[in-house]
Design a protein around this motif. Structure first.
Motif, PDB file in Angstrom:
ATOM      1  N   SER A  80     -40.844 -22.802 -29.486  1.00 47.16           N
ATOM      2  CA  SER A  80     -39.630 -23.760 -30.136  1.00 47.16           C
ATOM      3  C   SER A  80     -38.219 -23.142 -29.424  1.00 47.16           C
ATOM      4  CB  SER A  80     -39.388 -23.673 -31.945  1.00 47.16           C
ATOM      5  OG  SER A  80     -38.752 -25.050 -31.693  1.00 47.16           O
ATOM      6  N   ASP A  90     -34.124 -25.172 -28.346  1.00 54.32           N
ATOM      7  CA  ASP A  90     -33.114 -25.684 -28.616  1.00 54.32           C
ATOM      8  C   ASP A  90     -33.351 -26.237 -26.689  1.00 54.32           C
ATOM      9  OD1 ASP A  90     -30.338 -26.583 -27.155  1.00 54.32           O
ATOM     10  OD2 ASP A  90     -31.001 -26.829 -29.632  1.00 54.32           O
ATOM     11  N   SER A 132     -30.782 -26.870 -25.187  1.00 56.12           N
ATOM     12  CA  SER A 132     -29.886 -25.914 -23.499  1.00 56.12           C
ATOM     13  C   SER A 132     -30.620 -24.493 -23.893  1.00 56.12           C
ATOM     14  CB  SER A 132     -28.796 -26.190 -25.187  1.00 56.12           C
ATOM     15  OG  SER A 132     -28.366 -25.516 -25.962  1.00 56.12           O
ATOM     16  N   ASN A 165     -29.029 -20.218 -25.984  1.00 60.04           N
ATOM     17  CA  ASN A 165     -28.475 -21.217 -25.420  1.00 60.04           C
ATOM     18  C   ASN A 165     -26.860 -21.888 -24.823  1.00 60.04           C
ATOM     19  OD1 ASN A 165     -30.945 -22.226 -27.265  1.00 60.04           O
ATOM     20  ND2 ASN A 165     -29.525 -22.079 -29.288  1.00 60.04           N
TER      21      ASN A 165
END
Length: 352
Positions: free
Chosen positions: A55, A57, A59, A146
């Motif tokens: 998992s 993000d 970004s 990120n």
């Protein structure tokens, strides 16, 4: 030695659904993987977890700036159920060389080695014994921190995933000597196992496939006059009885199989030259009959013989020899890897 590697076992196993007699390369994955996070300026303790999706993000900087490096290794099980690795410290050192070039934090040796050994002990049953098969090991590191700012990430993830696999290649391949595209450039990242190096190869390789070839022989970025690599492998050329391969550089990967072939050949009295090799020399040797063999060398295939090559619209076939350097050197390496022969070089590493 790391004494506190956490092991989280998978609730169920997939091993009973696997046909170990018909394994494709890198398509079936073992029950577990090793995972280690870099946060707050340090690597956390590795842990073994069930093989699972990640998992991230949107970004995460891996998606935007390509900070990712990897290695390729194999584990073998002999007839006595002993598990062996082949020159694993070379893989560890090269992973850190690659990481440093891409501004990724380097891993401690014990995190890599102890983590790998723990993973192999947990998934011991996934290591096949069938001849030609092995447990392919893929250590990799990527930027999981990120942000859209073009700078190194502040968090990274190190994973080792494994896949029981059969032989990587079967038969000989026909290759095209590249005249336009380049795999890497001086001062670049060609010597690193960076994911982007391989992504950049796919398009020129597909163009070669469309012309009836299976792979590309890469030439230097400046003049395209010098032979450098074969697909994703190092390349060897046999002219008469001499084995020739190019020197490592910013552009050429310091292949572990490559180094092993050089040492083996020298130990067996085969003349070896590590030097620049021109396309003109290879073509001329093909024309006058002194070109005896060409083959790629890498972890997955070990040695992949080349049946012929194309250059400037002309195809050149290599002779079919009964006793080749490719076959004899491949057997010597694989016999060492699988504990079927003595290892005078100290390459084999027992997992205990």
């Amino acid at each position: 030695m790391i004494n506190n590697i956490e092991i989280i076992k998978a609730k169920t196993t997939k091993i009973n659904d696997v046909d170990f007699d018909n394994l494709k390369f890198g398509h079936v994955f073992s029950d577990h993987m090793l995972e280690c996070k870099f946060k707050d300026g340090k690597w956390e303790t590795p842990k073994v977890v069930p093989y699972q999706a990640l998992s991230l993000d949107p970004s995460a900087k891996i998606f935007h700036y390509g900070q990712s490096v990897f290695e390729g290794m194999k584990a073998y099980k002999d007839e006595n159920e002993n598990v062996w690795l082949f020159r694993p410290l070379d893989n560890f050192k090269r992973l850190n060389i690659s990481s440093k070039r891409l501004a990724i934090p380097e891993l401690p040796e014990n995190y890599f080695m102890d983590g790998l050994k723990t993973l192999l002990q947990v998934d011991n049953e996934w290591i096949p014994q069938k001849g030609g098969s092995s447990l392919y090991i893929r250590p990799f590191v990527f930027a999981s921190g990120n942000g859209f700012h073009a700078s190194p990430a502040d968090e990274y993830t190190f994973i080792i995933a494994t896949a029981p696999s059969g032989a990587y290649f079967s038969g000989k391949v026909k290759v095209l000597i590249e005249e336009k595209y380049s795999r890497s450039a001086n001062g670049g990242v060609g010597y690193a196992k960076a994911g982007g190096n391989y992504a950049g190869q796919f398009y020129p390789t597909q163009l070669a496939i469309d012309k009836g070839y299976q792979q590309v022989i890469w030439t230097d970025d400046n003049t395209h006059e010098y032979i450098e690599e074969a697909g994703a492998m190092n390349i060897f050329v046999r002219i008469n009885d001499t084995l020739v391969t190019g020197p490592t550089s910013d552009r050429i990967l310091d292949g572990i199989t490559r180094k092993s072939i050089i040492e083996l050949a020298e130990a067996e009295g085969i003349p070896v030259e590590v030097r620049k090799l021109t396309v003109h020399e290879v073509v001329s040797a093909a024309k006058d009959g002194s070109l005896k063999e060409m083959f790629g060398a890498g972890t997955a295939a070990v040695i992949s013989p080349i049946a012929g090559f194309g250059y400037k619209g002309t195809d050149y076939d290599l002779p079919e020899l009964e006793n080749t350097y490719a076959s004899s050197l491949k057997k010597r390496i694989t016999d060492i890897q699988t504990n079927k022969a003595e290892d005078p070089f100290g390459w084999r590493y027992k997992v205990e």
